[in-house]
Design a protein around this motif. Structure first.
Motif, short mmCIF file in Angstrom:
data_model
loop_
_atom_site.label_atom_id
_atom_site.label_comp_id
_atom_site.label_asym_id
_atom_site.label_seq_id
_atom_site.Cartn_x
_atom_site.Cartn_y
_atom_site.Cartn_z
N LEU A 1 0.86 -1.17 0.00
CA LEU A 1 0.00 0.00 0.00
C LEU A 1 0.90 1.22 0.00
N PRO A 2 0.66 2.17 -0.91
CA PRO A 2 1.55 3.33 -1.01
C PRO A 2 1.37 4.28 0.16
N PRO A 3 2.40 5.05 0.46
CA PRO A 3 2.32 5.98 1.59
C PRO A 3 1.64 7.28 1.20
N THR A 4 1.21 8.02 2.21
CA THR A 4 0.76 9.37 1.99
C THR A 4 1.96 10.25 1.64
N MET A 5 1.71 11.48 1.24
CA MET A 5 2.80 12.35 0.85
C MET A 5 2.60 13.73 1.47
N SER A 6 3.64 14.26 2.03
CA SER A 6 3.56 15.58 2.64
C SER A 6 3.79 16.67 1.61
N PRO A 7 3.14 17.83 1.77
CA PRO A 7 3.47 18.96 0.90
C PRO A 7 4.76 19.63 1.36
N SER A 8 5.23 20.54 0.56
CA SER A 8 6.42 21.30 0.93
C SER A 8 6.05 22.29 2.04
#
Length: 855
Positions: A493-500
């Motif tokens: 399952l892919p991870p979430t991603m944080s914005p800059s």
């Protein structure tokens, strides 16, 4: 060629079918020593060629091997063993039983193997299979030592195989043929006078020859038939470490003594070799005394101490000597773990009131038949505990120097002249028995409720332990049990991603400058900027054929699966899913991936467009509803203000309303860009950006540029559905390169694109405190209207949004990334389903953490 094999080892024969492994094994080893995969297949399926019984056969093979190694018997594994993952479990088995691993590689010419297989009557192995096996073997052959093989022998021709002679040699620890009697002396710690006094009491003659250029020379003459054994910790703390070393070195060289190392010798050797060690616990005294010795003595001392064997098994296995003692299952074995236990013993992980580690009382649980004599922890009086005895009576601390006479079991000791070193704590009786350590459980390839409920701690290679709270597990269980796909497909399952970080640019919330600055601060010089597609995350697993799907994933009736980032089926229409899978399969065929990657399955991380293909309800009920309502309402407001303008001054309200109308228009335009009708698979766009894993490999060892270039091969043949992802490599230490990356982002967002994802060039990048963010998204100004609302760009709203916190989101991204990779690595290692599912379930559980969903 003569091959020397330790008497106790796991010997792994490595070679393709027809390379001569079985013939070689029958020639050089007993039939009972050889475990073949064919035999195990026959045991479980009555047919040596039953490939569908391979999994069960290797379970039997491992069981037999484990029992043989547990019993201290040489074990030969006769299987192809050409892939690292097939050897890994065998190497781990040897480590579990503290055994050395020997590899014999049969690298004979391919033509020889092909000819031999043609002559076989029981079964025929295809030429392409032999070629693939040989290629797999050669690609990993040079890494065998890294995998854990202590000795590797390569036979490169048929003649070499036939001419090889196998000789067995005892392990260095095996001195069973020495029966004593012995005088076993505890920790000396530089107390030379007390040592000479004790030797005299025991009947040994110690002569000191005139001092030469290398210092005084000692000659030790034992009583007839007796031999000394020194239990280590010869050095540190006491007044004459060099003198003790000279005496012991001379006695060992003359055959009058044996010596095992202690932890203090280990540390002294590292210090003398220039390694970085803490100069504590009496090491300073040794270093100071050795610095005053004649040239060459320190080198001789290092060579002697560094060559000492961890422990000895003597008198037909009736006696074991080790500095800190040794458990029964470790005796007579050779491994790093055995050496560590022999040097340091075992601790509970706690410290006492003096700051010293609490020793685990292994002797209280000892049930072995051999007498174990040891030292390491000073005691006021030696005492027998379950056929073990500690003879370190703290001479350097003002106690006594003690010897055990074996087999008489007589204790002889002399008092210390004085206290040479202040102990950290006074001598105390041995502590109480500690809690029993729990061992690993038996893992079954079944999913049970108990595998997931309650608080869970998941161990990962990249991020150590990840804790899953009980309430998160409960929420994930609801989703997984009701909506998830067949868990056999759920290997990632892919991870979430944080914005800059928040941008300081006027009118912008996110900008690449902050993403570049983050990685530059982490010491990452190069990043990859990838165009961010506005679609839905999709994991695509494709198999070479239905047989491969059944064999590897244990799923029938399909060649793959496409699922969302929460583990749900991406398509409700199986025909559409199958059509798309067929297109990916055809592209993999044309790219030659099955042969090139030596795999029959592929796992891809992708973006699937349009967004509306998966988010139709969200668009209709939320975004379109907001857009329609706002457009109609603001138009009515505009009309009312226009009619009022001649009566009352509403210029400010008109200007403000026009800004709101423009914002809503931009909002509607933003989400419309990502919507189009989908009537067939031709209307879809699939953009893969990670080639995650194939058989035998999780491709995190390749950088992101490799992934993008490799995936371009897949996308080329089917440009109407499979689409490339544009990318740029940016050097964040070069302002010009950074500016080029920023301009590219501006071009993408100005034409309606979502933005870009910034990743370190290396798939897994490390900074001083561990791994860094695997990716940071940098979204465009207009796209963010979908996320934060039409009017987020108004100054008062933008100022408030700039105060957003990213800490929880970034922590979540790191943990989910580690879990996803861990799941893949476990799958590639052929671990049980519940072990893989543990990680995938943990990712889903973490998604219920209270993190702002707009980030």
């Amino acid at each position: 060629m003569t091959i020397e094999i330790p008497e106790l080892a796991l010997v792994i024969l490595i070679g393709p079918s027809g390379s001569g492994k079985s013939t070689f094994a029958r020639k050089h080893f007993k039939p009972t020593e050889i475990i073949t995969s064919d035999l195990c297949r026959a045991l479980v399926a009555d047919d040596e060629n039953a490939q569908d019984a391979t999994a069960a056969a290797f379970e039997v093979l491992h069981l037999i091997a484990s029992k043989r190694l547990e019993g201290g018997r040489l074990t030969i594994i006769d299987a192809t063993n050409v892939q690292p993952e097939s050897r890994k479990s065998l190497v781990e088995l040897a480590k579990k039983h503290y055994c050395l691993v020997v590899g014999i590689v049969f690298d004979v010419p391919e033509r020889v193997m092909i000819d031999r297989n043609k002559q076989r009557s029981d079964r025929t192995v295809r030429q392409d299979v032999i070629h693939r096996q040989r290629d797999q073997m050669r690609r990993s052959q040079r890494f065998l030592k890294r995998e854990g093989f202590r000795y590797v022998f390569t036979l490169e021709s048929e003649e070499a195989v036939n001419a090889t002679v196998v000789e067995r040699r005892p392990l260095w620890v095996n001195r069973r043929d020495q029966h004593g009697p012995f005088d076993i002396i505890g920790d000396i710690h530089g107390c030379l006078d007390e040592l000479c006094s004790l030797l005299g009491t025991l009947g040994y003659d110690v002569a000191v020859e005139a001092e030469g250029p290398d210092g005084p020379h000692y000659h030790v003459t034992p009583p007839p038939g007796r031999k000394l054994i020194f239990l280590g910790d010869l050095v540190d703390r006491g007044p004459n470490t060099p003198g003790v070393l000279r005496l012991v070195m001379s006695a060992v060289a003359s055959g009058a003594a044996l010596c095992v190392p202690g932890n203090h010798e280990q540390k002294l050797v590292r210090a003398l070799q220039g390694r970085n060690v803490q100069v504590t616990h009496g090491l300073a005294e040794s270093l100071g005394q050795l610095s005053e010795q004649p040239p060459g003595f320190k080198e001789r001392a290092v060579n002697f101490l560094d060559g000492l064997i961890s422990h000895y098994v003597l008198d037909d296995g009736k006696l074991v000597v080790a500095h800190a003692g040794l458990r029964q299952e470790m005796q007579g074995r050779a491994s790093g773990r055995v050496r560590d236990f022999a040097l340091y013993g075992e601790t509970t992980g706690e410290t006492d009131e003096f700051g010293l580690p609490v020793r685990y009382n292994w002797a209280a649980e000892y049930r072995g038949r051999a007498t174990v004599v040891y030292g390491h922890t000073p005691v006021p009086e030696p005492a027998w505990v379950n056929n073990t005895i500690n003879v370190d009576t703290g001479c350097v601390f003002g106690g006594r120097l003690t010897a055990l006479r074996y087999p008489e079991r007589e204790l002889v000791s002399v008092p210390a002249a004085r206290m040479y070193y202040e102990p950290a704590k006074p001598f105390l009786p041995e502590g109480e028995v500690g809690p029993t350590a729990s061992g690993p459980g038996d893992y079954e390839d079944l999913l049970e409720l108990t595998d997931v409920i309650g608080k869970r701690i998941v161990q990962t290679r990249l991020f150590r332990n990840v804790t899953i709270p009980e309430e998160n597990a409960t929420a994930a269980l609801e989703v997984m049990s009701r909506f998830a796909i067949d868990p056999h497909w759920l290997i990632y399952l892919p991870p979430t991603m944080s914005p800059s970080e928040t941008s300081v640019e006027p009118g912008l919330l996110e900008h690449p400058a902050q993403a570049f600055a983050y990685y530059r601060k982490q010491g990452i010089p190069k990043v990859v900027c990838e165009e961010k597609h506005m679609g839905s995350r999709a994991v695509v697993i494709i198999c070479k054929d239905e047989q491969a799907a059944q064999k590897r994933f244990r799923v029938t009736g399909g060649i793959g699966s496409i699922y969302t980032r929460t583990g749900r089926p991406f398509f409700s229409d199986h025909a559409v899913e199958n059509d798309l899978l067929q297109r990916v399969h055809a592209a993999a065929d044309r790219a030659g991936w099955w042969e090139e990657l030596h795999t029959d399955w592929i796992c891809l991380d992708c973006e699937l467009m349009p967004w509306s293909a998966k988010a139709q309800d969200l668009l209709r009920n939320q975004y379109a509803a907001v857009g329609s309502a706002a457009t109609a309402a603001l138009a009515a407001v505009q009309g009312a203000l226009d009619r009022t303008d001649g009566i009352v001054d509403v210029g400010d309200l008109l200007a403000k309303n026009r800004l709101r109308v423009e914002a809503v228009s931009g909002y509607v335009d933003a989400y419309r860009r990502y919507c189009w009708p989908v009537e067939s698979v031709r209307d879809l766009r699939l953009a893969p950006f990670h080639l995650l894993a194939t058989e035998g490999a999780v491709h995190i060892d390749k950088d992101h540029a490799w992934h993008m270039e490799k995936l371009a091969e897949l996308c080329t043949p089917d440009g109407d559905v499979l689409m490339r992802t544009a990318f740029k490599v940016v050097d964040v230490t070069d302002p010009a390169s950074e500016q080029e990356g920023m301009r590219w982002w501006e071009e993408l967002t100005s034409r309606g694109g979502e933005g870009m994802v910034v990743k370190p060039l290396e798939f897994v990048a490390h900074a001083a405190k561990g791994i860094v963010q695997p990716a940071v998204k940098c979204r465009g100004r207009e796209y963010l209207r979908i996320i934060y609302g039409p009017e987020y760009t108004l100054p008062e709203n933008l100022d408030r949004l700039r105060a957003r916190g990213l800490g929880l989101k970034r922590s979540l991204a790191m943990r989910e990334f580690a879990l996803g990779i861990e799941a893949l690595e476990r799958f590639v290692r052929h671990e049980p389903l519940h072990r893989i599912h543990e990680c995938a379930f943990a990712v889903l559980a973490l998604e219920s953490e209270p993190v702002d969903p707009r980030l």
